[in-house]
Design a protein around this motif. Structure first.
Motif, PDB file in Angstrom:
ATOM      1  N   THR A   7       0.845  -1.195   0.000  1.00 56.54           N
ATOM      2  CA  THR A   7       0.000   0.000   0.000  1.00 56.54           C
ATOM      3  C   THR A   7       0.877   1.241   0.000  1.00 56.54           C
ATOM      4  OG1 THR A   7      -0.107  -0.067   2.428  1.00 56.54           O
ATOM      5  CG2 THR A   7      -1.941  -1.084   1.203  1.00 56.54           C
ATOM      6  N   PRO A   8       0.417   2.314  -0.645  1.00 59.48           N
ATOM      7  CA  PRO A   8      -0.760   2.379  -1.500  1.00 59.48           C
ATOM      8  C   PRO A   8      -0.490   1.770  -2.862  1.00 59.48           C
ATOM      9  CG  PRO A   8       0.381   4.464  -1.560  1.00 59.48           C
ATOM     10  CD  PRO A   8       1.146   3.598  -0.585  1.00 59.48           C
ATOM     11  N   LYS A   9      -1.520   1.658  -3.678  1.00 59.52           N
ATOM     12  CA  LYS A   9      -1.350   1.135  -5.029  1.00 59.52           C
ATOM     13  C   LYS A   9      -0.743   2.201  -5.936  1.00 59.52           C
ATOM     14  CE  LYS A   9      -3.971  -1.479  -8.498  1.00 59.52           C
ATOM     15  NZ  LYS A   9      -3.137  -2.686  -8.391  1.00 59.52           N
ATOM     16  N   HIS A  10      -1.185   3.443  -5.727  1.00 60.79           N
ATOM     17  CA  HIS A  10      -0.673   4.586  -6.480  1.00 60.79           C
ATOM     18  C   HIS A  10      -0.314   5.695  -5.497  1.00 60.79           C
ATOM     19  CE1 HIS A  10      -2.111   2.966 -10.344  1.00 60.79           C
ATOM     20  NE2 HIS A  10      -3.188   2.608  -9.696  1.00 60.79           N
ATOM     21  N   LEU A  11       0.705   6.478  -5.836  1.00 66.19           N
ATOM     22  CA  LEU A  11       1.106   7.595  -4.992  1.00 66.19           C
ATOM     23  C   LEU A  11       1.682   8.692  -5.868  1.00 66.19           C
ATOM     24  CD1 LEU A  11       1.595   8.773  -2.151  1.00 66.19           C
ATOM     25  CD2 LEU A  11       3.823   7.637  -2.159  1.00 66.19           C
ATOM     26  N   VAL A  12       1.140   9.892  -5.671  1.00 63.60           N
ATOM     27  CA  VAL A  12       1.684  11.076  -6.339  1.00 63.60           C
ATOM     28  C   VAL A  12       2.193  11.998  -5.248  1.00 63.60           C
ATOM     29  CG1 VAL A  12       1.197  13.039  -7.846  1.00 63.60           C
ATOM     30  CG2 VAL A  12       0.019  10.847  -8.230  1.00 63.60           C
ATOM     31  N   MET A  13       3.436  12.424  -5.368  1.00 65.66           N
ATOM     32  CA  MET A  13       4.009  13.290  -4.340  1.00 65.66           C
ATOM     33  C   MET A  13       4.883  14.355  -4.965  1.00 65.66           C
ATOM     34  SD  MET A  13       6.725  10.648  -2.580  1.00 65.66           S
ATOM     35  CE  MET A  13       7.483  11.862  -1.504  1.00 65.66           C
ATOM     36  N   GLY A  14       4.940  15.499  -4.284  1.00 72.67           N
ATOM     37  CA  GLY A  14       5.815  16.556  -4.700  1.00 72.67           C
ATOM     38  C   GLY A  14       7.220  16.331  -4.177  1.00 72.67           C
ATOM     39  N   MET A  15       8.145  17.114  -4.683  1.00 73.76           N
ATOM     40  CA  MET A  15       9.553  16.906  -4.344  1.00 73.76           C
ATOM     41  C   MET A  15       9.880  17.269  -2.897  1.00 73.76           C
ATOM     42  SD  MET A  15      11.662  17.834  -7.799  1.00 73.76           S
ATOM     43  CE  MET A  15      10.860  19.383  -8.152  1.00 73.76           C
ATOM     44  N   THR A  16       8.978  17.978  -2.228  1.00 71.67           N
ATOM     45  CA  THR A  16       9.246  18.332  -0.832  1.00 71.67           C
ATOM     46  C   THR A  16       8.470  17.471   0.154  1.00 71.67           C
ATOM     47  OG1 THR A  16       7.520  20.008  -0.892  1.00 71.67           O
ATOM     48  CG2 THR A  16       9.760  20.715  -1.447  1.00 71.67           C
TER      49      THR A  16
END
Lengths: 112, 115
Positions: A7-16
């Motif tokens: 988990t999670p299946k998908h993750l979007v994160m910023g560089m900070t």
């Protein structure tokens, strides 16, 4: 049961951002692994834990920090990632080092 | 050092035809050999393994592989391809024993199955 869950299946994160990937297995396996896989490439080994101790670190940048809280769980802590770190992150486990590995479904990570 | 070479990055077969995916390995000690399959946006699934027992290994979904030490090969076969076999296939090698275990993958072979 040869299931490894992630988990999670998908993750979007910023560089900070700071985020964590989680992996769990209940097969009694004593070795656990993190891999990174880019599109149309084989998995690349990042870390190996054996009996809850880090046994292999494939010169991974310090912005990736693994943790093995117990024999069933494996975490990968992420901080200050770069866009080129976007990939499929796979967890695997095996009875012991040298035995066949069972893979989880992966976490698709996108760094923006 | 250990390494794996998969001959052919892309193999295309017709439904019902023989599937043959080639893998050659290099290892300084008796190897353990594996074939994994990866469907789109999924993890890797173990198809079969060779760990120094029988040289002809049967796996899931009708696949089998034969370990040939003289040819340092571990080719994957299936007598009759099915549409659901379309996926990426990885051959992998590890050393038997040793404390610094590492699974070395080939570059993969994409199998397409035509109706």
């Amino acid at each position: 049961d040869t299931e490894v869950t992630q988990t999670p299946k998908h993750l979007v994160m910023g560089m900070t951002n700071k985020k964590s990937l989680k992996c769990e297995q209940h097969m009694g396996h004593r070795a656990m692994y993190w891999y990174k896989q880019k599109a149309k490439k084989p998995p690349e080994l990042m870390f190996v834990y054996s009996y809850e101790k880090l046994s292999i670190n494939e010169s991974v940048p310090s912005r990736f920090s693994p943790e093995c809280p117990n024999s069933s769980l494996l975490n990968l802590h992420l901080h200050a990632l770069q866009p080129e770190d976007s990939a499929l992150y796979l967890c695997a486990s095996s009875q012991d080092q040298g035995h066949e590995q069972y893979f989880g479904p992966g976490t698709r990570l996108t760094v923006t | 050092a250990q390494s794996v070479t998969q001959l052919g990055s892309h193999v295309s077969v017709s439904e019902g035809a023989l599937v043959l995916l080639r893998c050659n390995y290099s290892s300084s000690v008796p190897p353990y050999l594996f074939w994994y399959v990866q469907y789109p946006n999924q993890g890797l699934q173990l198809l079969l393994k060779y760990t120094s027992a029988a040289t002809l290994v049967k796996g899931i979904n009708g696949f089998e592989a034969e370990f040939k030490k003289s040819e340092t090969s571990f080719h994957l076969t299936k007598p009759s391809a099915h549409m659901s076999d379309a996926a990426e296939y990885f051959c992998a090698v590890s050393r038997s024993g040793g404390s610094n275990y590492k699974l070395t993958f080939g570059k993969g072979t994409l199998l397409t199955v035509n109706p």
